[in-house]
Design an enzyme around this catalytic site. Sequence first.
Site, PDB file in Angstrom:
ATOM      1  N   ARG A 109      65.616 -20.408  30.294  1.00 26.02           N
ATOM      2  CA  ARG A 109      64.648 -20.944  29.339  1.00 26.02           C
ATOM      3  C   ARG A 109      64.984 -22.393  29.000  1.00 26.02           C
ATOM      4  NH1 ARG A 109      64.567 -20.307  23.555  1.00 26.02           N
ATOM      5  NH2 ARG A 109      62.472 -20.606  22.719  1.00 26.02           N
ATOM      6  N   LYS A 130      75.588 -11.004  26.738  1.00 26.58           N
ATOM      7  CA  LYS A 130      74.381 -11.234  27.522  1.00 26.58           C
ATOM      8  C   LYS A 130      74.504 -10.605  28.903  1.00 26.58           C
ATOM      9  CE  LYS A 130      71.068 -14.734  28.987  1.00 26.58           C
ATOM     10  NZ  LYS A 130      70.606 -16.132  28.856  1.00 26.58           N
ATOM     11  N   ARG A 155      70.647 -18.853  17.089  1.00 21.69           N
ATOM     12  CA  ARG A 155      72.008 -18.334  17.247  1.00 21.69           C
ATOM     13  C   ARG A 155      72.388 -17.561  15.997  1.00 21.69           C
ATOM     14  NH1 ARG A 155      75.558 -21.405  14.314  1.00 21.69           N
ATOM     15  NH2 ARG A 155      74.939 -23.549  13.828  1.00 21.69           N
TER      16      ARG A 155
END
Length: 223
Positions: free
Chosen positions: A21, A86, A221
């Site tokens: 992204r 992730k 975040r």
Amino acid sequence: AGQAPDLAVCLAEQQTGGRGRRGRTWQSPPACNVYLSLLRRFEHGMGGLAGLSLVIGVAVAQALDELGAPGMGLKWPNDIFVEGRKLGGILVDLGGDSLGPCHAVIGIGINLRLPDAVRASIDQAATDLASVMPAPPGRNRVVARVLECLLQRLGQFERDGFAAIREDYERYDVLRGAPLAVSDARGMHHGIGAGVDARGALQLRQGDTLMIFDSAEVTVRRE
């Protein structure tokens, strides 16, 4: 995508120009992970595709959940997490008419076995299925289940919109209730994640105020 048929699927052993992204690079070591692209055509315009990346995330999380991956989660708007790290990401390129027929090229990357050197080069906590499952499924099995869930969820989304899938997204939402720092063109904003609205926009609670963010130029975040 112009001449490709609806639901055309492309799988790659490696991506030499993998994108994340906002122009970030996506690390794509060869023969280790799933790199999948799917073309999906829609009869209505691009304006009706709000929340699409979240729907895709739900499909991937559901598929991996059913394959036995523990602690599946989604970080708005397009990151796939497992046990707080992730595991993969989603990138959607839209084309066509804003009011008429359009299409989405859906890119999905899932880490199955991430080499140590690649893991060390990633600028955030990353993981793979091999690290969280005693016997991780093979790539073909992962791809098959992801596609099954993806087609089902995209059909549901086209019929009923994101609002019909919002509750399922909330089950995987790792930002809901967490202290967040959200940056957009207006500056940096601090608050508590309050889930997403019926169109898939991120909600940030600041006292009695609820701020809304779309996914265009936003970074998020946890604090």
